[in-house]
Design an enzyme around this catalytic site. Sequence first.
Site, PDB file in Angstrom:
ATOM      1  N   ASP A   1      12.140  36.377  -3.557  1.00 41.58           N
ATOM      2  CA  ASP A   1      12.194  37.789  -3.158  1.00 41.58           C
ATOM      3  C   ASP A   1      11.499  37.963  -1.817  1.00 41.58           C
ATOM      4  O   ASP A   1      10.275  37.864  -1.708  1.00 41.58           O
ATOM      5  CB  ASP A   1      11.515  38.656  -4.229  1.00 41.58           C
ATOM      6  CG  ASP A   1      11.836  40.135  -4.053  1.00 41.58           C
ATOM      7  OD1 ASP A   1      11.762  40.890  -5.043  1.00 41.58           O
ATOM      8  OD2 ASP A   1      12.132  40.535  -2.903  1.00 41.58           O
TER       9      ASP A   1
ATOM     10  N   ASP B   1       8.182  43.764 -10.654  1.00 44.13           N
ATOM     11  CA  ASP B   1       9.385  43.327  -9.927  1.00 44.13           C
ATOM     12  C   ASP B   1       9.714  41.869 -10.201  1.00 44.13           C
ATOM     13  O   ASP B   1      10.881  41.486 -10.267  1.00 44.13           O
ATOM     14  CB  ASP B   1       9.250  43.574  -8.426  1.00 44.13           C
ATOM     15  CG  ASP B   1       8.014  42.916  -7.819  1.00 44.13           C
ATOM     16  OD1 ASP B   1       7.099  42.544  -8.588  1.00 44.13           O
ATOM     17  OD2 ASP B   1       7.968  42.786  -6.602  1.00 44.13           O
TER      18      ASP B   1
ATOM     19  N   ASP C   1      13.614  51.454  -3.903  1.00 41.93           N
ATOM     20  CA  ASP C   1      15.061  51.275  -4.069  1.00 41.93           C
ATOM     21  C   ASP C   1      15.525  51.966  -5.339  1.00 41.93           C
ATOM     22  O   ASP C   1      14.875  51.855  -6.383  1.00 41.93           O
ATOM     23  CB  ASP C   1      15.400  49.774  -4.133  1.00 41.93           C
ATOM     24  CG  ASP C   1      15.110  49.087  -2.798  1.00 41.93           C
ATOM     25  OD1 ASP C   1      14.385  48.083  -2.788  1.00 41.93           O
ATOM     26  OD2 ASP C   1      15.573  49.601  -1.765  1.00 41.93           O
TER      27      ASP C   1
ATOM     28  N   GLY D   1       3.585  40.993 -11.556  1.00 38.76           N
ATOM     29  CA  GLY D   1       4.266  42.160 -10.971  1.00 38.76           C
ATOM     30  C   GLY D   1       5.525  42.514 -11.749  1.00 38.76           C
ATOM     31  O   GLY D   1       6.300  41.635 -12.128  1.00 38.76           O
TER      32      GLY D   1
END
Length: 255
Positions: free
Chosen positions: A129, A109, A13, A107
């Site tokens: 998520d 993210d 993304d 992570g």
Amino acid sequence: MILTIDIGNSNIDLAYFDDNKIISSYEFETKKFSTSYEYALMIEWTLKRERLQEREVSGVALSSVVPSLTSSFIEAITYLFGNPPFVVEPGIKTGISIETENPKEVGADLICNVVAIDEEYGECGIAIDFGTATTFSVIEKKKFLGVAIAPGVGTATFALFEKTAKLPQVDIRAPETSLGRNTISAIQAGIVYGFAGLVDGIIERQIKELKHKPVLVSTGGWAKRIVPHSKYLRDKIIDPFLTLKGLYYLYLKNL
Ligand SMILES: Nc1ncnc2c1ncn2[C@@H]1O[C@H](COP(=O)(O)OP(=O)(O)O)[C@@H](O)[C@H]1O
Ligand SMILES: CC(C)(COP(=O)(O)O)[C@@H](O)C(=O)NCCC(=O)O
Ligand SMILES: [K+]
């Protein structure tokens, strides 16, 4: 203009930020064996779409949970913009304390997700998520307290298809009833209502372990298919840009 790039195990993304706002975003499938030139081509295509010259991008920020792509993207970004990107990695300033046993393994993210919650939603929150994995990252008063990692919706569905002789791939959407009367709706019931139950079960446990009421923010590609069926999440926020926003805030913290 700041370009943020979030490399997940299913999708890459990208979002362009101008004056702290997302002005455009792009999503590409994560191709794990492309060259850095091909990744550069992908980024360049978005620049063209934005009618931007490389020199108008003052910084690039990268979050990646696919190590093999991280180095290729650093190469591609350095090639395109003349400088390497800011990378979410151990040692950067985050403004939060990661209270897990080995902070280096968390992570990137997940760190982005909780930083975005802390910056935009509240000091106690859970980021859910719905990606290749389904993750539940918890932040309370600038402390990353821990995370629960479950299979992703698509990952679990694909495994069911792969491991069984007679179950097909299905379109993941909610059936009318949990009493499936054909194979497709039976699998849909198991996946959609099963994941809604998984999500509620984990959130319930995490809430009990927190001192404050957490804000619940969902993100990830599967969110909109599951959130409406979860009793804890059905009327809560889905923020598709949570990870990219957290990445942007981390970039600013490390200028
Ligand atoms: N905009 C979308 N609409 C519907 N499904 C999506 C969308 N984006 C992603 N997905 C689905 O959600 C899955 C997870 O996507 P994503 O959250 O980007 O995963 P990751 O962050 O692990 O790369 C993808 O495999 C895809 O099938
Ligand atoms: C759990 C994840 C695979 C989720 O990544 P995604 O679903 O976005 O591809 C990623 O956060 C990761 O690789 N984490 C490392 C392990 C950990 O955070 O403990
Ligand atoms: K993700």
